[in-house]
Design a protein around this motif. Structure first.
Motif, PDB file in Angstrom:
ATOM      1  N   SER A  57     -38.160  64.434  13.715  1.00  0.00           N
ATOM      2  CA  SER A  57     -38.775  64.165  14.855  1.00  0.00           C
ATOM      3  C   SER A  57     -38.281  63.244  15.759  1.00  0.00           C
ATOM      4  O   SER A  57     -37.632  62.850  16.699  1.00  0.00           O
ATOM      5  CB  SER A  57     -39.648  64.791  15.163  1.00  0.00           C
TER       6      SER A  57
ATOM      7  N   LEU B 234     -35.714  61.558  18.954  1.00  0.00           N
ATOM      8  CA  LEU B 234     -35.258  61.071  19.600  1.00  0.00           C
ATOM      9  C   LEU B 234     -34.232  59.465  19.879  1.00  0.00           C
ATOM     10  O   LEU B 234     -34.735  59.128  21.275  1.00  0.00           O
ATOM     11  CB  LEU B 234     -36.383  60.417  20.477  1.00  0.00           C
TER      12      LEU B 234
ATOM     13  N   GLN C  40     -42.253  67.813  18.638  1.00  0.00           N
ATOM     14  CA  GLN C  40     -41.382  66.362  19.718  1.00  0.00           C
ATOM     15  C   GLN C  40     -42.384  65.967  20.608  1.00  0.00           C
ATOM     16  O   GLN C  40     -42.226  64.701  20.963  1.00  0.00           O
ATOM     17  CB  GLN C  40     -40.281  67.595  20.596  1.00  0.00           C
ATOM     18  N   VAL C  41     -43.180  66.897  20.972  1.00  0.00           N
ATOM     19  CA  VAL C  41     -44.261  66.404  21.270  1.00  0.00           C
ATOM     20  C   VAL C  41     -44.841  65.100  19.921  1.00  0.00           C
ATOM     21  O   VAL C  41     -45.233  64.572  21.298  1.00  0.00           O
ATOM     22  CB  VAL C  41     -45.981  67.553  21.286  1.00  0.00           C
TER      23      VAL C  41
ATOM     24  N   GLN D 290     -42.812  62.086  20.471  1.00  0.00           N
ATOM     25  CA  GLN D 290     -42.632  61.461  22.091  1.00  0.00           C
ATOM     26  C   GLN D 290     -44.281  60.727  21.941  1.00  0.00           C
ATOM     27  O   GLN D 290     -43.877  59.403  22.481  1.00  0.00           O
ATOM     28  CB  GLN D 290     -42.917  62.328  22.926  1.00  0.00           C
TER      29      GLN D 290
ATOM     30  N   THR E 113     -43.727  57.335  19.116  1.00  0.00           N
ATOM     31  CA  THR E 113     -42.902  56.670  20.120  1.00  0.00           C
ATOM     32  C   THR E 113     -44.315  55.921  20.827  1.00  0.00           C
ATOM     33  O   THR E 113     -43.671  54.840  21.227  1.00  0.00           O
ATOM     34  CB  THR E 113     -41.869  57.094  21.093  1.00  0.00           C
TER      35      THR E 113
END
Length: 407
Positions: free
Chosen positions: A28, A32, A379-380, A383, A386
């Protein structure tokens, strides 16, 4: 950014369930645009059996190179079963510190993401010398008394939890444990894991309780203390439920409690309605989930619980324990069911409600499905991680919670 992932957990072959959450997190992050370099550390202990899983992840390394990130493995001497824990900690530092320094230097690493407190402790020591920030993720608590009570362990845990720029917990239930070992929780963040969307996608739109003839109940778990499989069996064995003809219970997983759980089912007179599958490949688990209606795992303690997410993503109604990890994504009576810890009567009562009004609980399962697809994907997770990495990069060297500690 360039990220070094330091982890003791990683799948050893394609479709291996062990450690796949680390692989999912890495992929994941790669999606990104991050460049991820992974160093897997494995204990080398004396044994007299052939074990392909201790051969440095050779079966999966080639495949990983095709997925956009590098993978290396490092073995170190260890004493099994948490005996002489302080010695094993020292052996880990001696055996793996050089590999971490080399990986940071060769790949121009911006931040180290360490999984588990032991990896985080090592990363912190190396980072002191090379001035790279560290983010440590804690996935759970090793409650073995030899681990927690070993010589020097309280101080080790204090340093492991205090020294990274950011300490990530996969679930809020870990706050109390960490809080007992640090002076401040200001550097602690909560970032949940996700679920494998590819496996769940074919069953994303299915609706629970499609058949009114038999309610299919399932658990996916290691068969060890605290997972609550015995609570499920005790609830299903109560006369008001055992006498009903329209249910079947599927148990996926293995462990030292399997013989006693099988004996419990026989003793309760429900063995013919309980199926033990043992360990299954991940795709096989998803196929089984697609045939079931209720996921019940009254586990405590439970830091998070990816298995619940996977079941909810496939449209199942999920049952967990209030105050534990599933409380992060299960709202009782709206997106699933939460019961008290080891509450056999309470679980039996909720199961009877489900049997008597399946349409209402099908709507509840649908609400849970929508919630996890919107808020609990990898994906959440990427994020959120990050954002934590950026916080760590913004820290100044003097911001560390602990003074520099020489290895």
């Amino acid at each position: 950014m360039n990220i070094l992932v330091l982890t003791p957990w990683f799948p050893d072959y394609p479709n291996d369930q062990q450690g796949n959450f680390v692989l999912d997190s890495i992929e994941s992050l790669c999606a990104l645009g991050h460049r991820v370099h992974t160093l897997v550390t494995r204990p080398v202990v004396p044994h007299f059996r052939s074990d392909a899983k201790r051969r440095g992840c050779a079966a999966i390394k080639a495949e990983m190179s095709q997925r956009g990130f590098s993978l290396a493995c490092r073995g170190y001497l260890s004493i099994p079963r948490n005996y002489l824990r302080c010695v094993s900690n020292r052996l880990y530092l001696m055996g793996c510190a050089g590999a971490v320094r080399q990986a940071i230097a060769e790949n121009a690493i911006d931040v180290v993401h360490a999984h588990t407190e032991l990896a985080g402790y090592l990363a912190g020591i190396v980072a002191d010398d090379v001035h790279v920030p560290v983010v440590t993720t804690l996935h759970g608590i090793n409650r073995d008394k030899r681990y927690l009570g070993g010589s020097g362990q309280p101080e080790f845990l204090r340093r492991a939890f205090s020294r990274p720029e950011r300490l990530v917990l996969v679930g809020a239930p870990l706050f109390d444990f960490v809080g007992n070992h640090v002076d401040s929780l200001g550097h602690v963040r909560v970032v949940h894991n996700g679920f494998r969307e590819q496996g769940a996608s074919p069953f994303r739109m299915r609706r629970a309780f499609r058949s009114r003839k038999t309610v299919q109940i399932v658990s996916v778990s290691n068969l060890v203390e605290g997972k609550g499989i015995d609570v499920n069996l005790a609830a299903l064995g109560r006369p008001e439920i055992a006498g009903l003809p329209h249910w079947h219970y599927h148990i996926v997983g293995d462990g030292r409690l399997r013989p006693s759980l099988e004996a419990q089912a026989r003793r309760l007179g429900i063995a013919d309605r309980v199926t033990f599958y043992g360990q299954c490949a991940h795709d096989a688990v998803y196929r089984l989930l697609s045939t079931c209606d209720v996921f019940s795992l009254p586990s405590s303690p439970e830091a998070f619980g990816v298995a619940y997410l996977e079941a909810m993503a496939c449209g199942l109604l999920s049952i967990g324990v209030a105050g534990q990890g599933p409380s992060s994504f299960i709202e009782d009576a709206r997106t699933g069911i939460l019961i008290r810890e080891r509450d056999v009567a309470g679980l039996a009562s909720r199961l009877l409600d489900i049997f008597n009004d399946p349409e209402r609980f099908a709507d509840m399962a649908e609400a849970g499905r929508e919630h996890v697809w919107q808020h609990c994907t990898w994906q959440v997770h990427a994020q959120a991680m990050t954002a934590v990495f950026r916080e760590a990069l913004a820290c100044q060297p003097g911001d560390r919670k602990m003074a520099k500690h020489k290895s």
